[in-house]
Design a protein around this motif. Structure first.
Motif, PDB file in Angstrom:
ATOM      1  N   GLY A 157       0.797  -1.229   0.000  1.00 50.98           N
ATOM      2  CA  GLY A 157       0.000   0.000   0.000  1.00 50.98           C
ATOM      3  C   GLY A 157       0.826   1.273   0.000  1.00 50.98           C
ATOM      4  N   PHE A 158       2.117   1.157   0.213  1.00 53.41           N
ATOM      5  CA  PHE A 158       2.997   2.314   0.188  1.00 53.41           C
ATOM      6  C   PHE A 158       3.890   2.188  -1.031  1.00 53.41           C
ATOM      7  N   GLY A 159       3.376   2.512  -2.140  1.00 48.57           N
ATOM      8  CA  GLY A 159       4.095   2.306  -3.380  1.00 48.57           C
ATOM      9  C   GLY A 159       4.740   3.556  -3.909  1.00 48.57           C
ATOM     10  N   LEU A 160       4.467   3.836  -5.163  1.00 44.69           N
ATOM     11  CA  LEU A 160       5.092   4.938  -5.879  1.00 44.69           C
ATOM     12  C   LEU A 160       4.732   6.300  -5.289  1.00 44.69           C
ATOM     13  N   VAL A 161       3.531   6.414  -4.744  1.00 42.81           N
ATOM     14  CA  VAL A 161       3.098   7.708  -4.192  1.00 42.81           C
ATOM     15  C   VAL A 161       3.996   8.129  -3.038  1.00 42.81           C
ATOM     16  N   THR A 162       4.321   7.201  -2.144  1.00 42.61           N
ATOM     17  CA  THR A 162       5.179   7.564  -1.018  1.00 42.61           C
ATOM     18  C   THR A 162       6.601   7.867  -1.462  1.00 42.61           C
ATOM     19  N   VAL A 163       7.060   7.188  -2.495  1.00 44.33           N
ATOM     20  CA  VAL A 163       8.400   7.477  -3.015  1.00 44.33           C
ATOM     21  C   VAL A 163       8.443   8.889  -3.586  1.00 44.33           C
ATOM     22  N   VAL A 164       7.412   9.266  -4.318  1.00 44.13           N
ATOM     23  CA  VAL A 164       7.353  10.616  -4.905  1.00 44.13           C
ATOM     24  C   VAL A 164       7.242  11.671  -3.807  1.00 44.13           C
ATOM     25  N   GLU A 165       6.406  11.421  -2.791  1.00 42.30           N
ATOM     26  CA  GLU A 165       6.273  12.387  -1.696  1.00 42.30           C
ATOM     27  C   GLU A 165       7.603  12.597  -0.985  1.00 42.30           C
ATOM     28  N   MET A 166       8.299  11.507  -0.701  1.00 45.69           N
ATOM     29  CA  MET A 166       9.579  11.638  -0.003  1.00 45.69           C
ATOM     30  C   MET A 166      10.625  12.270  -0.915  1.00 45.69           C
ATOM     31  N   ALA A 167      10.575  12.010  -2.196  1.00 46.45           N
ATOM     32  CA  ALA A 167      11.514  12.638  -3.131  1.00 46.45           C
ATOM     33  C   ALA A 167      11.295  14.148  -3.163  1.00 46.45           C
ATOM     34  N   ILE A 168      10.045  14.570  -3.162  1.00 48.61           N
ATOM     35  CA  ILE A 168       9.754  16.018  -3.126  1.00 48.61           C
ATOM     36  C   ILE A 168      10.264  16.620  -1.826  1.00 48.61           C
ATOM     37  N   PHE A 169      10.025  15.932  -0.712  1.00 54.73           N
ATOM     38  CA  PHE A 169      10.482  16.420   0.594  1.00 54.73           C
ATOM     39  C   PHE A 169      12.002  16.566   0.628  1.00 54.73           C
ATOM     40  N   VAL A 170      12.703  15.546   0.185  1.00 56.09           N
ATOM     41  CA  VAL A 170      14.172  15.590   0.192  1.00 56.09           C
ATOM     42  C   VAL A 170      14.681  16.617  -0.819  1.00 56.09           C
ATOM     43  N   ALA A 171      13.986  16.782  -1.939  1.00 53.24           N
ATOM     44  CA  ALA A 171      14.406  17.775  -2.935  1.00 53.24           C
ATOM     45  C   ALA A 171      14.305  19.190  -2.376  1.00 53.24           C
ATOM     46  N   VAL A 172      13.252  19.468  -1.650  1.00 49.11           N
ATOM     47  CA  VAL A 172      13.124  20.804  -1.043  1.00 49.11           C
ATOM     48  C   VAL A 172      14.242  21.039  -0.039  1.00 49.11           C
ATOM     49  N   LEU A 173      14.554  20.031   0.755  1.00 52.20           N
ATOM     50  CA  LEU A 173      15.660  20.178   1.696  1.00 52.20           C
ATOM     51  C   LEU A 173      17.001  20.300   0.979  1.00 52.20           C
ATOM     52  N   ALA A 174      17.156  19.584  -0.112  1.00 52.30           N
ATOM     53  CA  ALA A 174      18.396  19.693  -0.894  1.00 52.30           C
ATOM     54  C   ALA A 174      18.535  21.087  -1.496  1.00 52.30           C
ATOM     55  N   LEU A 175      17.426  21.663  -1.924  1.00 51.46           N
ATOM     56  CA  LEU A 175      17.480  23.048  -2.417  1.00 51.46           C
ATOM     57  C   LEU A 175      17.908  23.997  -1.304  1.00 51.46           C
ATOM     58  N   GLY A 176      17.418  23.753  -0.113  1.00 53.25           N
ATOM     59  CA  GLY A 176      17.811  24.593   1.025  1.00 53.25           C
ATOM     60  C   GLY A 176      19.293  24.493   1.329  1.00 53.25           C
ATOM     61  N   ILE A 177      19.832  23.280   1.317  1.00 54.63           N
ATOM     62  CA  ILE A 177      21.257  23.110   1.592  1.00 54.63           C
ATOM     63  C   ILE A 177      22.095  23.659   0.449  1.00 54.63           C
ATOM     64  N   ALA A 178      21.624  23.537  -0.780  1.00 56.78           N
ATOM     65  CA  ALA A 178      22.352  24.104  -1.926  1.00 56.78           C
ATOM     66  C   ALA A 178      22.375  25.632  -1.834  1.00 56.78           C
ATOM     67  N   TYR A 179      21.270  26.219  -1.414  1.00 51.98           N
ATOM     68  CA  TYR A 179      21.224  27.678  -1.247  1.00 51.98           C
ATOM     69  C   TYR A 179      22.191  28.112  -0.151  1.00 51.98           C
ATOM     70  N   ALA A 180      22.191  27.385   0.977  1.00 52.30           N
ATOM     71  CA  ALA A 180      23.104  27.726   2.067  1.00 52.30           C
ATOM     72  C   ALA A 180      24.559  27.562   1.634  1.00 52.30           C
ATOM     73  N   TRP A 181      24.841  26.542   0.859  1.00 51.57           N
ATOM     74  CA  TRP A 181      26.199  26.313   0.359  1.00 51.57           C
ATOM     75  C   TRP A 181      26.615  27.420  -0.596  1.00 51.57           C
ATOM     76  N   ARG A 182      25.687  27.822  -1.474  1.00 47.53           N
ATOM     77  CA  ARG A 182      25.992  28.865  -2.461  1.00 47.53           C
ATOM     78  C   ARG A 182      26.253  30.212  -1.799  1.00 47.53           C
ATOM     79  N   LYS A 183      25.503  30.508  -0.739  1.00 46.99           N
ATOM     80  CA  LYS A 183      25.686  31.770  -0.023  1.00 46.99           C
ATOM     81  C   LYS A 183      26.835  31.728   0.969  1.00 46.99           C
TER      82      LYS A 183
END
Length: 125
Positions: free
Chosen positions: A93-119
């Motif tokens: 019951g936890f298939g592709l939808v949960t993978v996509v949700e977690m990928a979006i969550f980690v991507a937003v955090l990765a954008l935050g760390i990339a912004y902090a690294w760039r600055k």
């Protein structure tokens, strides 16, 4: 105490016991403490590491310490969400939808760390 009101009676007794302990502790403190404690001359003076206070009370704090604390909280929250997800990932019951949700969550955090690294926030200077 069974029945519908029995659970409320148990809760009421527990709350009453808590209030009794609270009032008893403060009452014992009031009865046992001295009425006029002896105060040495410097008792109410501020104390910091054995050094007498000199100068004003205003001091600057660098913003980078707050940024480090904020980044720590950000990644601690990520860990709080990531570990339970990893535990239930392989259940039915936890298939592709949960993978996509977690990928979006980690991507937003990765954008935050990339912004902090760039600055160059993550450099300790």
């Amino acid at each position: 105490m069974d029945g519908y009101l029995g659970s409320y009676a148990t809760l009421g007794l527990l709350l009453a016991a808590g209030v009794l302990v609270f009032v008893g502790a403060f009452g014992a403190n009031k009865l046992l403490s001295p009425a006029h404690p002896a105060e040495p001359a410097g008792k109410r003076m501020t104390y910091e590491s054995g050094v007498d206070p000199v100068g004003g009370d205003w001091a600057q704090a660098q913003i980078r310490y707050y940024v480090y604390a904020y980044l720590y909280v950000l990644f601690a929250v990520e860990a709080v969400f990531l570990f339970p997800w990893a535990v239930i990932f392989d259940r039915p019951g936890f298939g592709l939808v949960t993978v996509v949700e977690m990928a979006i969550f980690v991507a937003v955090l990765a954008l935050g760390i990339a912004y902090a690294w760039r600055k160059k926030i993550l450099t300790w200077t």
